[in-house]
Design an enzyme around this catalytic site. Sequence first.
Site, mmCIF file in Angstrom:
data_model
loop_
_atom_site.group_PDB
_atom_site.id
_atom_site.type_symbol
_atom_site.label_atom_id
_atom_site.label_comp_id
_atom_site.label_asym_id
_atom_site.label_seq_id
_atom_site.Cartn_x
_atom_site.Cartn_y
_atom_site.Cartn_z
ATOM 1 N N TYR B 60 0.845 -1.203 0.000
ATOM 2 C CA TYR B 60 0.000 0.000 0.000
ATOM 3 C C TYR B 60 0.876 1.248 0.000
ATOM 4 C CZ TYR B 60 -4.908 -1.441 0.942
ATOM 5 O OH TYR B 60 -6.183 -1.902 0.853
ATOM 6 N N ARG B 70 3.009 10.834 -9.239
ATOM 7 C CA ARG B 70 2.099 11.206 -10.325
ATOM 8 C C ARG B 70 1.298 12.459 -9.960
ATOM 9 N NH1 ARG B 70 -2.566 9.854 -13.897
ATOM 10 N NH2 ARG B 70 -2.976 12.015 -14.376
ATOM 11 N N ASP B 74 1.350 16.352 -11.567
ATOM 12 C CA ASP B 74 0.135 17.100 -11.934
ATOM 13 C C ASP B 74 0.146 18.482 -11.287
ATOM 14 O OD1 ASP B 74 -0.922 15.139 -13.513
ATOM 15 O OD2 ASP B 74 -2.299 14.356 -12.004
ATOM 16 N N MET B 78 0.240 22.272 -13.019
ATOM 17 C CA MET B 78 -0.732 23.343 -12.782
ATOM 18 C C MET B 78 -0.031 24.630 -12.378
ATOM 19 S SD MET B 78 -3.275 20.886 -10.782
ATOM 20 C CE MET B 78 -4.186 22.053 -9.822
ATOM 21 N N PHE B 99 -6.058 19.063 -13.174
ATOM 22 C CA PHE B 99 -6.492 19.326 -11.789
ATOM 23 C C PHE B 99 -7.494 18.302 -11.295
ATOM 24 C CE2 PHE B 99 -9.690 22.375 -13.680
ATOM 25 C CZ PHE B 99 -10.828 21.817 -13.129
ATOM 26 N N ASN B 120 -2.375 -0.939 8.192
ATOM 27 C CA ASN B 120 -2.185 -2.368 7.986
ATOM 28 C C ASN B 120 -0.943 -2.872 8.691
ATOM 29 O OD1 ASN B 120 -3.577 -4.430 6.364
ATOM 30 N ND2 ASN B 120 -3.908 -2.699 5.008
ATOM 31 N N ASP B 131 -2.498 -11.008 13.027
ATOM 32 C CA ASP B 131 -2.900 -10.519 11.706
ATOM 33 C C ASP B 131 -4.193 -9.737 11.866
ATOM 34 O OD1 ASP B 131 -3.107 -10.086 8.960
ATOM 35 O OD2 ASP B 131 -2.354 -12.068 8.483
ATOM 36 N N ASN B 138 -8.266 -8.695 3.265
ATOM 37 C CA ASN B 138 -7.311 -7.598 3.292
ATOM 38 C C ASN B 138 -6.531 -7.540 1.977
ATOM 39 O OD1 ASN B 138 -6.103 -5.461 4.594
ATOM 40 N ND2 ASN B 138 -4.520 -6.723 5.552
ATOM 41 N N SER B 141 -8.799 -6.245 -0.671
ATOM 42 C CA SER B 141 -8.917 -4.783 -0.584
ATOM 43 C C SER B 141 -7.751 -4.123 -1.298
ATOM 44 C CB SER B 141 -8.891 -4.309 0.870
ATOM 45 O OG SER B 141 -9.938 -4.852 1.594
ATOM 46 N N THR B 145 -7.807 -1.813 -4.734
ATOM 47 C CA THR B 145 -7.286 -0.446 -4.754
ATOM 48 C C THR B 145 -6.299 -0.268 -5.902
ATOM 49 O OG1 THR B 145 -7.487 -0.430 -2.358
ATOM 50 C CG2 THR B 145 -6.208 1.340 -3.334
ATOM 51 N N THR B 197 -11.742 -0.121 -0.271
ATOM 52 C CA THR B 197 -11.649 0.670 0.962
ATOM 53 C C THR B 197 -12.732 0.264 1.947
ATOM 54 O OG1 THR B 197 -10.834 2.478 -0.384
ATOM 55 C CG2 THR B 197 -11.511 3.014 1.847
ATOM 56 N N THR B 200 -11.729 -2.748 3.691
ATOM 57 C CA THR B 200 -10.711 -2.433 4.697
ATOM 58 C C THR B 200 -11.365 -1.903 5.964
ATOM 59 O OG1 THR B 200 -9.089 -1.914 3.015
ATOM 60 C CG2 THR B 200 -8.714 -0.985 5.182
ATOM 61 N N THR B 207 -11.184 -6.261 13.357
ATOM 62 C CA THR B 207 -9.855 -6.531 13.916
ATOM 63 C C THR B 207 -9.696 -5.864 15.275
ATOM 64 O OG1 THR B 207 -8.932 -6.647 11.699
ATOM 65 C CG2 THR B 207 -7.387 -6.305 13.492
ATOM 66 N N HIS B 280 -17.216 14.753 2.656
ATOM 67 C CA HIS B 280 -16.764 15.409 3.874
ATOM 68 C C HIS B 280 -16.211 14.440 4.899
ATOM 69 C CE1 HIS B 280 -15.724 18.789 6.166
ATOM 70 N NE2 HIS B 280 -15.956 18.003 7.183
ATOM 71 N N GLU B 282 -14.877 11.780 4.294
ATOM 72 C CA GLU B 282 -13.624 11.326 3.694
ATOM 73 C C GLU B 282 -12.438 12.155 4.206
ATOM 74 O OE1 GLU B 282 -12.463 8.918 1.914
ATOM 75 O OE2 GLU B 282 -10.550 9.788 1.308
ATOM 76 N N TYR B 284 -12.124 13.406 7.066
ATOM 77 C CA TYR B 284 -11.787 12.929 8.407
ATOM 78 C C TYR B 284 -11.231 11.522 8.362
ATOM 79 C CZ TYR B 284 -13.747 17.220 9.695
ATOM 80 O OH TYR B 284 -13.937 18.567 9.790
ATOM 81 N N SER B 295 -0.108 11.520 17.770
ATOM 82 C CA SER B 295 -0.192 11.282 19.210
ATOM 83 C C SER B 295 0.892 10.313 19.649
ATOM 84 C CB SER B 295 -1.564 10.712 19.570
ATOM 85 O OG SER B 295 -2.581 11.578 19.130
ATOM 86 N N SER B 311 -9.886 12.534 26.966
ATOM 87 C CA SER B 311 -10.499 13.618 26.188
ATOM 88 C C SER B 311 -10.089 13.507 24.718
ATOM 89 C CB SER B 311 -10.142 14.988 26.764
ATOM 90 O OG SER B 311 -8.754 15.191 26.771
ATOM 91 N N THR B 355 -11.136 19.530 17.940
ATOM 92 C CA THR B 355 -9.812 19.652 17.333
ATOM 93 C C THR B 355 -8.911 20.523 18.210
ATOM 94 O OG1 THR B 355 -10.963 19.562 15.220
ATOM 95 C CG2 THR B 355 -8.632 20.080 15.151
ATOM 96 N N LYS B 358 -7.604 18.612 21.058
ATOM 97 C CA LYS B 358 -6.495 17.740 20.686
ATOM 98 C C LYS B 358 -5.186 18.524 20.606
ATOM 99 C CE LYS B 358 -7.239 14.313 17.831
ATOM 100 N NZ LYS B 358 -7.440 13.163 18.710
ATOM 101 N N HIS B 415 -6.774 26.956 1.993
ATOM 102 C CA HIS B 415 -7.246 26.358 3.247
ATOM 103 C C HIS B 415 -7.137 24.834 3.233
ATOM 104 C CE1 HIS B 415 -9.900 24.636 6.228
ATOM 105 N NE2 HIS B 415 -10.617 24.125 5.247
ATOM 106 N N PHE B 416 -7.678 24.200 2.202
ATOM 107 C CA PHE B 416 -7.685 22.738 2.313
ATOM 108 C C PHE B 416 -6.310 22.125 2.107
ATOM 109 C CE2 PHE B 416 -7.709 21.386 -2.042
ATOM 110 C CZ PHE B 416 -8.627 22.105 -2.756
ATOM 111 N N HIS B 417 -5.434 22.864 1.416
ATOM 112 C CA HIS B 417 -4.057 22.354 1.381
ATOM 113 C C HIS B 417 -3.372 22.541 2.730
ATOM 114 C CE1 HIS B 417 -4.655 22.211 -3.009
ATOM 115 N NE2 HIS B 417 -3.732 21.283 -2.965
#
Lengths: 341, 659
Positions: B60, B70, B74, B78, B99, B120, B131, B138, B141, B145, B197, B200, B207, B280, B282, B284, B295, B311, B355, B358, B415-417
């Site tokens: 994986y 790849r 791309d 851009m 894109f 995994n 395992d 597994n 899966s 993919t 997925t 998995t 598991t 959305h 996804e 998370y 952590s 917590s 968040t 955390k 933002h999302f980057h």
Amino acid sequence: MKKSKLLLVSLTSIMAVLLLSGCENNMVVFNPQGPIARQILELINFSIALMLLVTVVVFGLFGFIVWKYRERKDNLDYEPPEEHGSTVLEIIWTVIPILIIVALTIPTVKTIYAIDEVPKGYEDKEPLVINVTSADWKWIFSYPEQGIETVNYVNIPEDRPIDFRLTSAGTMQSFWIPALAGQKYTMAKAETQLYLVADNPGSYVGKNTNFNGQGYAGMEFEVLSQTQKDFDQWIKDVKETAPKMTLEEYEKMLEPSHLGRKTFSNTHLEWVDHSDPHSKNYTNPEMYDRGHGWPGKIFEDKDNYKYKDGNNDNSNHENNEDMNHKESETEDSHGGDHSGH
Amino acid sequence: MGIKWDEFFVTGDPLIFASQIGIALTLVGALAGITYFKKWNYLWSEWFTTVDHKKIGIMYILLGVVMFLRGGIDGLMMKGQTAVPENDFLNAQHYNEVFTTHGVIMILFVAMPLLIGLMNFVIPLQIGARDVAFPQLNALSFWLTVSGAALFNISFIIGGSPDAGWTSYFPLAGKEFSPGIGNNFYAVALQIAGAGTLMTGINFVVTVLKMRTKGMTLMKMPMFTWTSFITSIIIVASFPIFTVALALMTFDRTFGTHFFTISGGGMDMLWANLFWLWGHPEVYIVVLPAFGMLSDIISTFARKTLYGYKSMVISIVMISVLSMLVWVHHFFTMGNSAGVNSFFSITTMAIAIPTGVKVFNWLFTMRKGRIKFTTAMFWALAFVPNFVIGGVTGVMLAMAAADYQYHNTLFLVAHFHYVLIPGVVFPIFAGLYFWWPKMFGYMLNEKIGKWHFWLFVVGFNVTFMPMFFLGLDGAVRRAYTYSAETGFGPLMMISAVGSVILAAGFAALVYNIYWSARNADRNIGNDPWDARTLEWATATPVQHYNFASLPEVTKLDAFWHMKKNDQLQPLTEDEIEEIHLPSNTWIPIYMGVVFGISGFLLVFEWTIAAGIAALGILAGLAFRSFDYDEGFHVHKDEIFETESNWRKGANKGVKNHVS
């Protein structure tokens, strides 16, 4: 090791400065030219202030902890204590974000409701309705009251609420004039609405922000805010001098293309209202063929654009097998009535 | 079927033509190389047919790294295109394809495989298991993919790439406006990979619930296991939505139904809702396991137990619940009522609460610690300030009224980057440096690692920081060009320069892997980081049966306490028992291949051929149901020999390989 740590600290502080400097500049969102954009900016400024506070606190704490408790030659025999947490502290840093979120929520909700309406102070002025139809890749503005239509530019009177009724002839777009108001999507067979007011005469950029294929980058238009006098004069000029558009011309216009500015002394609303769920389709798949790669199968719907010749309203409904059949027919006959006037 | 072979391959673009030749040469070279060195047998028996979670995990990760290359190219294309106004390096169509594939590949074929790969490898070891619950599932899966990734990747040389954005909004993504087969690749390839997925997710839920070693209660699980467990639950909850949406999309595109089109009474908004109901969560799915890695890594290198463990657990559960309740914030501007927008503003902003908890817990984990600045820790530390920027801009975007000005602009892209790179990529790098010795028996070079770190982090900030300002100045996303009068030029150029630095950082990682594989010290013991969790209680690299006798856990950070209390007893011969393990199987890779062939035919709308090929899937299922292979036993002698070998080494002075 120390050097890299220093670099990290300086890097983070540079970023903080960059964020701070974002407040004074000539970026369009920070220079609102009307009450709606100004209300949004007030909200943005408030959130930036609060968020900067959060950022500074976390960065400070982070820098302090990482610096103070780093491994040094002289603390190699230091064995950290076994801590499992602190209920009090954990409650504190749960409650503080809650308070911040509440502080943000109140003005947010207020603003959401406020910009859905004619802005305060302008309630007594009757809004000017402008129908916006987006197509690939141009913007069509219809003034139903004045009976004129423009393409890729829209003139509006200053100090008067404008009521944009947004729809699309095909793909989904987003209608955005950053200097005057936020954006709303335009969707075929649906209508969204956007109010705005321009403070002063001036020219502003409007654009599509929602990707809709090859011509997307060029989907911009000009918003020209004029004095009421100039606006009235412009309307008069257009009615006197601009050509009339024919249905054929209009349908040609809906094909995927870039157009310059155009002005007409009638509107397409006499033939079709794209926001009507039962309006005719103007899709034309073969015109979107991109010239390389496997072409794929195209489904030949009876009511597709390419069958416009020799097709009448009846065949239009063959694909509408639902119970709205009758209703849409009567609506279409309404459309006929209009053109008869 | 009317096959037009002259249109089969994408032609007419010199860039694509060059890659077609490049791909053909690489393929021939690889096949010839394997044949020449007689490695087919080794690859087949050791890797392709394996059901060992560790090897599947490594495969994986390999897939993720290759796809990163790849997707990165791309991204560079851009940035190259938009570096100067009115550039004509790429035309609009090519840019749109680039894109679209960049987004899909980075999320689904980079972030997911890397995280699932680490899950995994690590989870069964962290919970003291031999395992995962369903080893053969597994492997299936993984091969699905791979199959989806391969199908998606060939699109740019065969048939044409999808070009409607990674969100593939209808009606644009429908036949009416995208008649080519590019978006068929999207629908079919993601369907196949998504099925993998989902399996998995199911596998890891079972598991973690069923395979934990003696004494490891849920509240004694390491944080990475916790977050992966929650992630798996989100996968099980959200991927079926995507499966349905993609199936409807396939029907619309291939069979002429009207679920999402505008011509036959379909609802284009239905796609937007279904897509983000999956899309959305996804976000998370990729960010939560990364939080877990952080952590574990932060507590290891600060030499402290994770602060506020309870917590932390509550936070991730909260995040997982909220993740399913915020999807509408992706289309605040789609004309929802003020009430709807207010509701989703509040739920979205609420995510900042767990968040924030955390972040403070991580900071206090380090407080009073003794922080060791390994490369892995560098990545974990860089996460905090960078992710905070992503987080606060996320709160700004969550305010629906303000979002009217940010939506679909480069502000959003920045933002999302800022969330996905510090929140997913940094932790993955941290995890790779951290667990690499466990996987391969040697460490990645720390010095090259620091180069990798600084180039990547500086490049990342130089690339994406300007985009916030560009967005506020009205620059929209996905536009392949812009005019000079907009004034976007200088910042776009800075951003492009940043992306080159970023790429140099990634190149340093690739070089590091190469350098370390050849030159790194192999004598590093089983616990080079002085770590805290059970995966470090085994040999390095891990023996194929994981644990000779399953460990017993009494506390959080079990291994740390075993070390402290001197409970690492050398294993005696009479404690060893035979270990039962599953046999290798060819069925998963076979299924991957037939899914791939059937999918490929479906993409080209050769539905009858696709249906015939799909019989091969049924054949595989049938064969599996008659497969009575009970696996095999590892003999006592072998276990004893392996165990005494590594345990001898472990007691030698091999610690502290990091300056």
